[in-house]
Design a protein around this motif. Structure first.
Motif: not given
Length: 361
Positions: A33, A36, A73-75, A94, A130, A155
Protein backbone atom coordinates in the motif's frame (compact mmCIF):
# COMPACT_ATOMS: atom_id res chain seq x y z
CA UNK A 1 6.94 -5.10 9.11
CA UNK A 2 5.70 -1.67 10.16
CA UNK A 3 1.95 -1.04 10.48
CA UNK A 4 -0.55 1.22 12.24
CA UNK A 5 -2.75 -0.81 14.59
CA UNK A 6 -5.87 -0.13 16.66
CA UNK A 7 -5.63 -1.30 20.26
CA UNK A 8 -8.64 0.46 21.76
CA UNK A 9 -10.35 3.77 22.40
CA UNK A 10 -7.85 6.55 21.61
CA UNK A 11 -5.10 3.95 21.43
CA UNK A 12 -3.66 3.66 17.93
CA UNK A 13 0.04 2.84 17.52
CA UNK A 14 2.70 2.29 14.88
CA UNK A 15 4.23 -1.16 15.50
CA UNK A 16 7.53 -2.26 13.97
CA UNK A 17 7.20 -6.01 14.49
CA UNK A 18 3.91 -6.93 12.81
CA UNK A 19 4.18 -10.29 11.00
CA UNK A 20 4.45 -9.93 7.23
CA UNK A 21 1.48 -11.36 5.31
CA UNK A 22 2.20 -14.05 2.73
CA UNK A 23 0.28 -15.47 -0.18
CA UNK A 24 -1.46 -18.63 1.03
CA UNK A 25 -4.18 -19.08 -1.58
CA UNK A 26 -3.88 -19.24 -5.38
CA UNK A 27 -6.27 -16.27 -5.68
CA UNK A 28 -4.28 -14.00 -3.34
CA UNK A 29 -2.57 -10.75 -4.30
CA UNK A 30 0.31 -9.27 -2.27
CA UNK A 31 0.23 -5.46 -2.33
CA UNK A 32 2.50 -2.72 -1.02
CA UNK A 33 0.00 0.00 0.00
CA UNK A 34 1.40 3.38 -1.00
CA UNK A 35 -1.41 5.73 0.01
CA UNK A 36 -4.30 5.38 2.44
CA UNK A 37 -7.01 7.90 3.27
CA UNK A 38 -8.35 8.60 6.74
CA UNK A 39 -12.09 7.94 6.85
CA UNK A 40 -14.73 9.29 9.18
CA UNK A 41 -15.25 5.73 10.42
CA UNK A 42 -11.58 5.67 11.50
CA UNK A 43 -12.22 8.79 13.58
CA UNK A 44 -15.41 7.30 15.08
CA UNK A 45 -13.41 4.18 15.96
CA UNK A 46 -10.65 6.24 17.56
CA UNK A 47 -12.92 8.55 19.54
CA UNK A 48 -15.75 6.21 20.50
CA UNK A 49 -14.74 2.68 19.57
CA UNK A 50 -14.15 -0.10 19.36
CA UNK A 51 -17.18 -0.45 17.09
CA UNK A 52 -16.02 -2.27 13.94
CA UNK A 53 -12.64 -3.36 15.35
CA UNK A 54 -13.41 -6.69 17.05
CA UNK A 55 -12.68 -7.29 20.74
CA UNK A 56 -13.30 -11.01 20.21
CA UNK A 57 -12.40 -13.16 17.19
CA UNK A 58 -14.48 -11.84 14.29
CA UNK A 59 -16.86 -14.28 12.58
CA UNK A 60 -15.37 -13.54 9.15
CA UNK A 61 -11.73 -12.80 9.87
CA UNK A 62 -11.09 -14.63 13.18
CA UNK A 63 -9.03 -11.55 14.11
CA UNK A 64 -9.34 -9.34 17.16
CA UNK A 65 -7.64 -6.16 18.31
CA UNK A 66 -4.97 -5.08 17.76
CA UNK A 67 -5.84 -4.92 14.06
CA UNK A 68 -4.16 -3.05 11.21
CA UNK A 69 -6.09 0.05 10.11
CA UNK A 70 -6.71 1.60 6.69
CA UNK A 71 -9.48 0.74 4.25
CA UNK A 72 -9.18 3.55 1.64
CA UNK A 73 -5.98 2.55 -0.07
CA UNK A 74 -4.06 2.03 -3.28
CA UNK A 75 -0.68 0.52 -4.00
CA UNK A 76 1.60 -1.60 -6.15
CA UNK A 77 1.30 -5.36 -6.70
CA UNK A 78 4.32 -7.26 -5.36
CA UNK A 79 3.24 -10.85 -6.11
CA UNK A 80 0.19 -12.87 -7.17
CA UNK A 81 -1.14 -16.36 -6.53
CA UNK A 82 -0.92 -19.13 -9.13
CA UNK A 83 -4.52 -18.65 -10.35
CA UNK A 84 -4.34 -14.85 -10.76
CA UNK A 85 -4.00 -13.71 -14.36
CA UNK A 86 -5.87 -10.39 -14.61
CA UNK A 87 -3.50 -8.66 -12.17
CA UNK A 88 0.29 -8.78 -12.58
CA UNK A 89 3.31 -7.71 -10.57
CA UNK A 90 3.84 -3.97 -10.86
CA UNK A 91 0.20 -3.07 -11.49
CA UNK A 92 -1.23 0.00 -9.77
CA UNK A 93 -4.33 -1.11 -7.89
CA UNK A 94 -6.94 -0.11 -5.33
CA UNK A 95 -8.84 -2.38 -2.98
CA UNK A 96 -12.58 -2.87 -2.47
CA UNK A 97 -12.42 -3.33 1.29
CA UNK A 98 -15.73 -5.09 2.05
CA UNK A 99 -15.29 -8.48 3.70
CA UNK A 100 -18.07 -11.01 3.19
CA UNK A 101 -18.86 -14.70 3.36
CA UNK A 102 -19.89 -15.05 -0.33
CA UNK A 103 -22.45 -17.67 0.72
CA UNK A 104 -25.38 -15.95 2.46
CA UNK A 105 -28.47 -14.89 0.51
CA UNK A 106 -27.32 -11.26 0.42
CA UNK A 107 -23.90 -12.14 -0.98
CA UNK A 108 -25.40 -14.51 -3.55
CA UNK A 109 -27.80 -11.79 -4.75
CA UNK A 110 -24.96 -9.31 -5.26
CA UNK A 111 -25.52 -7.30 -2.07
CA UNK A 112 -22.10 -8.21 -0.76
CA UNK A 113 -22.06 -4.99 1.27
CA UNK A 114 -25.00 -6.38 3.25
CA UNK A 115 -23.43 -9.74 4.14
CA UNK A 116 -25.18 -11.15 7.20
CA UNK A 117 -21.80 -11.36 8.96
CA UNK A 118 -20.97 -7.71 8.28
CA UNK A 119 -20.45 -4.90 8.02
CA UNK A 120 -16.78 -5.84 7.91
CA UNK A 121 -13.82 -4.28 6.14
CA UNK A 122 -10.14 -4.82 5.54
CA UNK A 123 -8.45 -2.21 7.68
CA UNK A 124 -11.08 -2.38 10.43
CA UNK A 125 -12.11 -5.95 11.23
CA UNK A 126 -8.84 -7.75 10.59
CA UNK A 127 -6.69 -9.54 7.98
CA UNK A 128 -4.61 -6.44 7.39
CA UNK A 129 -5.19 -3.01 5.91
CA UNK A 130 -3.72 -0.13 3.97
CA UNK A 131 -1.65 1.38 6.77
CA UNK A 132 1.03 -1.28 6.54
CA UNK A 133 4.02 -2.01 4.35
CA UNK A 134 2.32 -5.11 2.91
CA UNK A 135 -1.15 -6.65 2.76
CA UNK A 136 -2.63 -9.75 1.12
CA UNK A 137 -6.04 -9.32 -0.53
CA UNK A 138 -8.16 -11.76 -2.61
CA UNK A 139 -8.04 -10.87 -6.30
CA UNK A 140 -11.83 -10.44 -6.33
CA UNK A 141 -11.29 -7.31 -4.21
CA UNK A 142 -8.40 -5.88 -6.28
CA UNK A 143 -9.05 -3.36 -9.06
CA UNK A 144 -6.47 -2.24 -11.59
CA UNK A 145 -6.12 1.53 -11.96
CA UNK A 146 -5.76 3.36 -15.27
CA UNK A 147 -2.10 3.44 -16.28
CA UNK A 148 -1.99 7.25 -16.37
CA UNK A 149 -3.66 7.71 -12.94
CA UNK A 150 -1.25 8.57 -10.10
CA UNK A 151 -1.35 5.89 -7.42
CA UNK A 152 -2.35 8.46 -4.77
CA UNK A 153 -5.57 9.22 -6.64
CA UNK A 154 -6.43 5.52 -6.47
CA UNK A 155 -6.96 5.92 -2.72
CA UNK A 156 -9.95 8.14 -3.55
CA UNK A 157 -11.79 5.35 -5.39
CA UNK A 158 -13.09 3.94 -2.08
CA UNK A 159 -14.81 7.10 -0.77
CA UNK A 160 -16.04 7.89 -4.27
CA UNK A 161 -17.52 4.37 -4.44
CA UNK A 162 -19.42 4.98 -1.19
CA UNK A 163 -21.06 7.99 -2.82
CA UNK A 164 -21.52 6.31 -6.21
CA UNK A 165 -23.33 3.40 -4.57
CA UNK A 166 -25.69 5.74 -2.72
CA UNK A 167 -26.50 7.89 -5.75
CA UNK A 168 -27.10 4.89 -7.99
CA UNK A 169 -29.14 3.09 -5.33
CA UNK A 170 -31.37 6.15 -5.03
CA UNK A 171 -32.38 5.74 -8.67
CA UNK A 172 -30.85 9.04 -9.70
CA UNK A 173 -31.23 9.90 -13.39
CA UNK A 174 -29.61 12.55 -15.59
CA UNK A 175 -31.46 15.86 -15.37
CA UNK A 176 -32.66 15.36 -11.79
CA UNK A 177 -32.25 17.87 -8.95
CA UNK A 178 -30.44 17.01 -5.72
CA UNK A 179 -29.89 18.35 -2.22
CA UNK A 180 -26.69 17.34 -0.38
CA UNK A 181 -26.66 17.94 3.37
CA UNK A 182 -23.08 18.27 4.59
CA UNK A 183 -20.01 18.89 2.46
CA UNK A 184 -17.42 16.89 4.35
CA UNK A 185 -15.50 14.15 2.49
CA UNK A 186 -18.53 12.00 1.62
CA UNK A 187 -20.60 15.09 0.82
CA UNK A 188 -17.93 16.22 -1.65
CA UNK A 189 -17.73 12.71 -3.11
CA UNK A 190 -21.52 12.72 -3.51
CA UNK A 191 -21.37 16.07 -5.32
CA UNK A 192 -18.76 14.68 -7.74
CA UNK A 193 -20.82 11.56 -8.44
CA UNK A 194 -23.99 13.59 -9.00
CA UNK A 195 -22.11 15.74 -11.48
CA UNK A 196 -20.77 12.64 -13.24
CA UNK A 197 -24.32 11.27 -13.48
CA UNK A 198 -25.68 14.43 -15.08
CA UNK A 199 -27.44 16.31 -12.28
CA UNK A 200 -29.40 19.34 -13.43
CA UNK A 201 -29.13 21.26 -10.14
CA UNK A 202 -27.09 20.49 -7.02
CA UNK A 203 -27.87 22.37 -3.80
CA UNK A 204 -25.61 21.97 -0.76
CA UNK A 205 -26.48 22.79 2.85
CA UNK A 206 -23.44 23.23 5.10
CA UNK A 207 -23.09 25.26 8.32
CA UNK A 208 -19.27 25.48 8.42
CA UNK A 209 -17.87 28.41 6.44
CA UNK A 210 -14.74 26.52 5.40
CA UNK A 211 -16.70 23.60 4.06
CA UNK A 212 -19.11 25.91 2.24
CA UNK A 213 -16.09 27.37 0.44
CA UNK A 214 -14.93 23.85 -0.39
CA UNK A 215 -18.32 23.02 -1.88
CA UNK A 216 -18.18 26.19 -3.99
CA UNK A 217 -14.77 25.12 -5.31
CA UNK A 218 -16.44 21.98 -6.67
CA UNK A 219 -18.84 24.08 -8.76
CA UNK A 220 -22.14 23.25 -7.10
CA UNK A 221 -25.09 25.39 -8.18
CA UNK A 222 -26.19 26.72 -4.78
CA UNK A 223 -24.72 26.62 -1.25
CA UNK A 224 -26.96 27.28 1.76
CA UNK A 225 -25.92 28.25 5.29
CA UNK A 226 -28.57 26.50 7.44
CA UNK A 227 -27.79 28.82 10.35
CA UNK A 228 -28.94 31.80 8.31
CA UNK A 229 -31.57 30.37 5.97
CA UNK A 230 -34.38 27.85 6.20
CA UNK A 231 -33.07 24.96 4.10
CA UNK A 232 -36.48 23.64 3.06
CA UNK A 233 -37.82 27.05 2.08
CA UNK A 234 -34.63 27.93 0.20
CA UNK A 235 -34.63 24.67 -1.76
CA UNK A 236 -38.22 25.26 -2.85
CA UNK A 237 -37.42 28.85 -3.77
CA UNK A 238 -34.47 27.76 -5.92
CA UNK A 239 -36.52 25.02 -7.59
CA UNK A 240 -39.52 27.26 -8.32
CA UNK A 241 -41.75 25.90 -5.62
CA UNK A 242 -40.84 22.28 -6.12
CA UNK A 243 -38.73 20.21 -3.78
CA UNK A 244 -35.60 18.32 -4.78
CA UNK A 245 -36.06 14.99 -6.50
CA UNK A 246 -33.32 13.38 -4.39
CA UNK A 247 -31.58 14.29 -1.12
CA UNK A 248 -28.42 12.85 0.41
CA UNK A 249 -27.80 13.21 4.15
CA UNK A 250 -24.04 13.12 4.70
CA UNK A 251 -24.17 14.59 8.22
CA UNK A 252 -26.36 12.34 10.34
CA UNK A 253 -28.04 14.68 12.81
CA UNK A 254 -31.70 15.39 13.56
CA UNK A 255 -31.79 18.67 11.64
CA UNK A 256 -30.31 17.22 8.43
CA UNK A 257 -32.56 14.17 8.58
CA UNK A 258 -35.66 16.32 8.85
CA UNK A 259 -34.54 18.65 6.07
CA UNK A 260 -33.61 15.73 3.81
CA UNK A 261 -37.24 14.58 3.91
CA UNK A 262 -39.10 17.90 4.08
CA UNK A 263 -37.16 19.40 1.17
CA UNK A 264 -38.20 16.62 -1.22
CA UNK A 265 -40.69 16.89 -4.03
CA UNK A 266 -43.61 14.47 -4.06
CA UNK A 267 -42.29 11.00 -4.76
CA UNK A 268 -38.74 12.07 -3.89
CA UNK A 269 -36.17 9.86 -2.22
CA UNK A 270 -34.12 10.80 0.84
CA UNK A 271 -30.91 8.76 0.93
CA UNK A 272 -29.02 8.46 4.21
CA UNK A 273 -25.27 7.94 3.77
CA UNK A 274 -24.17 9.21 7.19
CA UNK A 275 -23.13 7.10 10.15
CA UNK A 276 -25.33 7.86 13.16
CA UNK A 277 -24.18 7.96 16.76
CA UNK A 278 -27.69 7.91 18.22
CA UNK A 279 -31.33 7.40 17.10
CA UNK A 280 -33.33 10.17 15.50
CA UNK A 281 -37.00 11.19 15.62
CA UNK A 282 -39.23 10.57 12.62
CA UNK A 283 -42.81 11.54 11.82
CA UNK A 284 -44.30 9.09 9.27
CA UNK A 285 -46.64 11.82 8.04
CA UNK A 286 -43.62 13.55 6.46
CA UNK A 287 -43.38 10.69 3.99
CA UNK A 288 -47.03 9.68 3.78
CA UNK A 289 -48.58 12.94 2.54
CA UNK A 290 -46.08 13.36 -0.33
CA UNK A 291 -45.33 9.67 -0.98
CA UNK A 292 -41.68 10.23 -0.20
CA UNK A 293 -39.21 7.43 0.47
CA UNK A 294 -36.38 7.18 3.00
CA UNK A 295 -33.50 4.85 2.13
CA UNK A 296 -30.12 3.92 3.53
CA UNK A 297 -26.86 3.07 1.81
CA UNK A 298 -23.87 1.23 3.30
CA UNK A 299 -20.50 1.04 1.64
CA UNK A 300 -20.25 -0.33 -1.87
CA UNK A 301 -19.84 -3.42 -4.00
CA UNK A 302 -17.26 -4.33 -6.60
CA UNK A 303 -19.61 -2.99 -9.28
CA UNK A 304 -19.29 0.48 -7.75
CA UNK A 305 -15.48 0.32 -7.81
CA UNK A 306 -15.55 -0.69 -11.46
CA UNK A 307 -18.03 2.10 -12.27
CA UNK A 308 -15.98 4.77 -10.47
CA UNK A 309 -12.75 3.70 -12.17
CA UNK A 310 -14.52 3.74 -15.56
CA UNK A 311 -15.93 7.22 -14.85
CA UNK A 312 -12.45 8.47 -13.94
CA UNK A 313 -10.96 6.91 -17.07
CA UNK A 314 -13.51 8.44 -19.46
CA UNK A 315 -13.55 11.86 -17.79
CA UNK A 316 -17.05 11.87 -16.30
CA UNK A 317 -15.64 12.14 -12.78
CA UNK A 318 -13.80 15.44 -12.72
CA UNK A 319 -11.97 17.35 -10.01
CA UNK A 320 -11.73 14.46 -7.55
CA UNK A 321 -8.01 15.07 -7.09
CA UNK A 322 -8.89 18.30 -5.24
CA UNK A 323 -10.22 16.14 -2.41
CA UNK A 324 -6.64 15.53 -1.27
CA UNK A 325 -5.73 18.30 1.17
CA UNK A 326 -2.64 16.80 2.83
CA UNK A 327 -0.17 13.92 2.52
CA UNK A 328 1.64 12.67 5.62
CA UNK A 329 3.80 9.74 6.79
CA UNK A 330 2.02 6.87 8.51
CA UNK A 331 3.78 7.76 11.78
CA UNK A 332 1.83 11.06 11.83
CA UNK A 333 -1.59 9.49 11.21
CA UNK A 334 -2.88 10.22 14.72
CA UNK A 335 -0.91 13.32 15.75
CA UNK A 336 -1.39 15.17 12.44
CA UNK A 337 -4.08 13.31 10.48
CA UNK A 338 -6.65 12.50 13.13
CA UNK A 339 -5.99 15.76 14.95
CA UNK A 340 -6.41 17.79 11.77
CA UNK A 341 -9.67 16.10 10.81
CA UNK A 342 -11.09 16.34 14.32
CA UNK A 343 -9.96 19.84 15.29
CA UNK A 344 -9.49 21.55 11.94
CA UNK A 345 -11.99 19.73 9.74
CA UNK A 346 -12.91 22.84 7.77
CA UNK A 347 -9.40 22.86 6.30
CA UNK A 348 -9.33 19.25 5.19
CA UNK A 349 -11.30 16.92 2.96
CA UNK A 350 -9.06 13.89 2.59
CA UNK A 351 -5.69 13.35 4.28
CA UNK A 352 -3.58 10.60 2.73
CA UNK A 353 -1.02 8.64 4.76
CA UNK A 354 1.84 6.53 3.45
CA UNK A 355 3.90 3.73 5.04
CA UNK A 356 6.76 4.83 2.75
CA UNK A 357 8.00 8.32 3.72
CA UNK A 358 10.20 8.50 0.63
CA UNK A 359 7.02 9.04 -1.40
CA UNK A 360 6.63 12.44 0.28
CA UNK A 361 9.88 13.77 -1.19
Amino acid sequence: MKALRFYGNRDVRVDDNVPEPVISKPTDVLIAPQWCGICGSDLHEFLGGPTFCPTHPHSLTADKIPVVLGHEFSGIVLAVGSEVSEIVVGDKVCVEATQRCEECANCRSGRTNCCVYGPAFYGLTGLGGGLAEKVVIPVSHVFKLPSDLPVAYGALVEPLSVAWHAVELSGFKPGMTALVLGSGPIGIATILCLQAMGAKTIIVSEPAVGRRKQAEEFDVDFVINPFEEDVVAKVKEILKGEGAERSYDCSGIQATFQASVAALAAGGIAMNIALWEKPTQYNPMDTLVRERVIMGSIGYTGRDFAAVIAAIADGRLKGFEKMITARIPMEDTVSVGYDGLINNKEKHIKILCTPFPELLK
